[in-house]
Design a protein around this motif. Structure first.
Motif, PDB file in Angstrom:
ATOM      1  N   GLY A  96      33.031  47.029  31.336  1.00 27.33           N
ATOM      2  CA  GLY A  96      32.934  45.580  31.457  1.00 27.33           C
ATOM      3  C   GLY A  96      33.707  45.100  32.669  1.00 27.33           C
ATOM      4  O   GLY A  96      34.249  45.892  33.452  1.00 27.33           O
ATOM      5  N   GLY A  97      33.761  43.786  32.836  1.00 26.64           N
ATOM      6  CA  GLY A  97      34.541  43.208  33.920  1.00 26.64           C
ATOM      7  C   GLY A  97      33.847  43.167  35.256  1.00 26.64           C
ATOM      8  O   GLY A  97      34.494  42.957  36.283  1.00 26.64           O
ATOM      9  N   SER A 120      30.604  41.427  37.507  1.00 23.19           N
ATOM     10  CA  SER A 120      29.660  40.305  37.498  1.00 23.19           C
ATOM     11  C   SER A 120      29.232  39.988  38.918  1.00 23.19           C
ATOM     12  O   SER A 120      29.842  40.443  39.885  1.00 23.19           O
ATOM     13  CB  SER A 120      30.299  39.063  36.852  1.00 23.19           C
ATOM     14  OG  SER A 120      31.412  38.634  37.615  1.00 23.19           O
ATOM     15  N   ARG A 164      31.994  40.854  42.053  1.00 20.55           N
ATOM     16  CA  ARG A 164      33.395  41.149  41.780  1.00 20.55           C
ATOM     17  C   ARG A 164      33.488  42.014  40.526  1.00 20.55           C
ATOM     18  O   ARG A 164      32.639  41.940  39.644  1.00 20.55           O
ATOM     19  CB  ARG A 164      34.224  39.880  41.621  1.00 20.55           C
ATOM     20  CG  ARG A 164      33.830  39.022  40.429  1.00 20.55           C
ATOM     21  CD  ARG A 164      34.795  37.861  40.244  1.00 20.55           C
ATOM     22  NE  ARG A 164      34.803  36.986  41.400  1.00 20.55           N
ATOM     23  CZ  ARG A 164      35.726  36.067  41.614  1.00 20.55           C
ATOM     24  NH1 ARG A 164      36.716  35.922  40.757  1.00 20.55           N
ATOM     25  NH2 ARG A 164      35.657  35.276  42.686  1.00 20.55           N
ATOM     26  N   GLN A 165      34.509  42.838  40.476  1.00 17.62           N
ATOM     27  CA  GLN A 165      34.719  43.673  39.293  1.00 17.62           C
ATOM     28  C   GLN A 165      36.205  43.927  39.125  1.00 17.62           C
ATOM     29  O   GLN A 165      36.947  44.096  40.104  1.00 17.62           O
ATOM     30  CB  GLN A 165      33.927  44.977  39.406  1.00 17.62           C
ATOM     31  CG  GLN A 165      34.185  45.788  40.645  1.00 17.62           C
ATOM     32  CD  GLN A 165      35.136  46.953  40.393  1.00 17.62           C
ATOM     33  OE1 GLN A 165      35.595  47.150  39.271  1.00 17.62           O
ATOM     34  NE2 GLN A 165      35.411  47.729  41.430  1.00 17.62           N
ATOM     35  N   SER A 166      36.646  43.922  37.869  1.00 24.28           N
ATOM     36  CA  SER A 166      38.067  44.057  37.527  1.00 24.28           C
ATOM     37  C   SER A 166      38.279  45.263  36.618  1.00 24.28           C
ATOM     38  O   SER A 166      39.028  45.189  35.634  1.00 24.28           O
ATOM     39  CB  SER A 166      38.576  42.776  36.854  1.00 24.28           C
ATOM     40  OG  SER A 166      38.346  41.647  37.665  1.00 24.28           O
ATOM     41  N   THR A 167      37.621  46.359  36.936  1.00 28.34           N
ATOM     42  CA  THR A 167      37.746  47.561  36.111  1.00 28.34           C
ATOM     43  C   THR A 167      38.993  48.365  36.440  1.00 28.34           C
ATOM     44  O   THR A 167      39.352  49.288  35.715  1.00 28.34           O
ATOM     45  CB  THR A 167      36.516  48.461  36.303  1.00 28.34           C
ATOM     46  OG1 THR A 167      36.475  48.922  37.658  1.00 28.34           O
ATOM     47  CG2 THR A 167      35.231  47.695  36.008  1.00 28.34           C
ATOM     48  N   ASP A 184      40.131  45.076  41.776  1.00 25.94           N
ATOM     49  CA  ASP A 184      41.118  44.075  41.353  1.00 25.94           C
ATOM     50  C   ASP A 184      40.533  42.677  41.227  1.00 25.94           C
ATOM     51  O   ASP A 184      41.278  41.699  41.152  1.00 25.94           O
ATOM     52  CB  ASP A 184      42.285  44.067  42.347  1.00 25.94           C
ATOM     53  CG  ASP A 184      41.836  43.752  43.776  1.00 25.94           C
ATOM     54  OD1 ASP A 184      40.616  43.557  43.987  1.00 25.94           O
ATOM     55  OD2 ASP A 184      42.697  43.696  44.675  1.00 25.94           O
ATOM     56  N   GLY A 185      39.207  42.566  41.244  1.00 23.65           N
ATOM     57  CA  GLY A 185      38.573  41.256  41.096  1.00 23.65           C
ATOM     58  C   GLY A 185      38.323  40.535  42.392  1.00 23.65           C
ATOM     59  O   GLY A 185      37.842  39.387  42.379  1.00 23.65           O
TER      60      GLY A 185
END
Length: 326
Positions: A26-27, A29, A52-55, A140-141
């Protein structure tokens, strides 16, 4: 937080095997946005994605595939609530005349649009398409902008004006989505011949469906709207009803440039009651087209320097005397 997964894979002695491991996290989008640049009889529409992704894991040299599918939000079926019916005695009430303004939209028929501009892949009710090349997306988003596709859309450009709402003439492009994928809701940056003119927002547009873009105000026109009359006549003069009369004069001048044509749009009320009648006066400037369901009158007015266009709109509303009037 860190998770470690170990998988033990075995195969018969001798043969070689290739193992591919995939996993879902997840994380991640993406949000669509666009750039629209006007040209000769067409608009170049470029589609981008803010990914962006915050994995916690950086994607380096990644092949990105975007999907227009909406993730499942809730798999629980709804439970109908009880419906209660009750009644109470009330005294007879008079009808009250009210004015309500709302935005109306209608389905529009569109000509067939040629596909092109992107490698779209059908995914049931949605579409997915790969982003060309490889991308690096930090874990890190941090937002990364990726180019998705570019399509050239045939356009019908017009100068359009609705003086009752804004005393300006706008540059409008009527378009059809010729991309092999739908346009998702997103911001669009607009570029006219002179450069950047502003930002707008595109709603969801199905592939092959019509939509509109506005490329700012055309300052070579001047618009003036004058109230001629807004009069209420006493009851009893028109068969037991009250008549409200309205009159407006719209003047459009060309302050620079060559002669042009302006689509002038003026609204009149639309009655939802059979006994409340709205009619356009015969003294209204002829040559208009009336969209009765929306109450819009449209003129195509030629305008040139030193020769302004002038339109007069007159209409009346007849309301039964039994109504409570504002």
């Amino acid at each position: 937080r860190e998770r470690i997964a170990e998988a033990l894979v075995a195969c018969p002695a001798g043969p070689a095997a290739r193992v591919r491991l995939s996993y879902l996290v997840g994380g991640a989008s993406w949000i669509p946005f666009y750039e629209a640049r006007s040209g000769a009889g067409a608009v170049d529409l470029s589609a981008f994605a803010r990914v962006r992704q915050s994995t916690g894991e950086d994607w380096s040299g990644a092949s990105i595939v975007l999907s227009t599918a909406v993730p499942l939000q809730n798999a629980t079926p709804p439970s109908p609530a009880p419906l209660w019916i009750a009644a109470e005695a009330r005294k007879p009430e008079k009808k009250v005349l009210q004015v309500r303004a709302e935005t109306a939209s209608h389905a529009e028929a569109a000509p067939s649009a040629p596909a092109g501009g992107a490698d779209a892949r059908a995914q049931g009710l949605s579409v997915q398409f790969p982003v060309s090349g490889v991308a690096a997306v930090p874990g890190d988003g941090t937002e990364v902008r990726l180019f998705v596709a570019q399509v050239k859309l045939p356009a019908r450009f017009a100068s359009r004006c609705a003086p009752a709402l804004a005393p300006f003439v706008f540059r409008v492009a009527d378009l059809v989505d010729a991309a092999p994928f739908p346009l998702l809701p997103g911001d669009v940056e607009l570029f006219w011949r002179s450069g950047f003119v502003g930002r707008d927002r595109i709603g969801r547009v199905a592939s092959g469906a019509p939509f509109h873009l506005t490329f700012g105000i055309d300052e070579s026109y001047a618009v003036d709207r004058t109230v001629l009359e807004e009069v209420r006549r006493d009851a009893g003069l028109f068969g037991g009803s009250t008549r409200f009369r309205y009159g407006y004069r719209i003047r459009i001048s060309r302050t620079a440039g060559a002669a042009g044509e302006v689509e002038l749009v003026e609204p009149i009320p639309v009655s939802e009651e059979d006994d409340v009648r709205v009619a356009v006066d015969p003294t209204t400037t002829p040559g208009y087209a009336l969209a009765a369901e929306d109450g819009r009158l449209t003129w195509h007015a030629p305008v040139s320097p030193g020769k302004p266009a002038e339109v007069v709109l007159r209409f009346h509303v007849d309301v039964p005397s039994s109504y409570v009037l504002p």
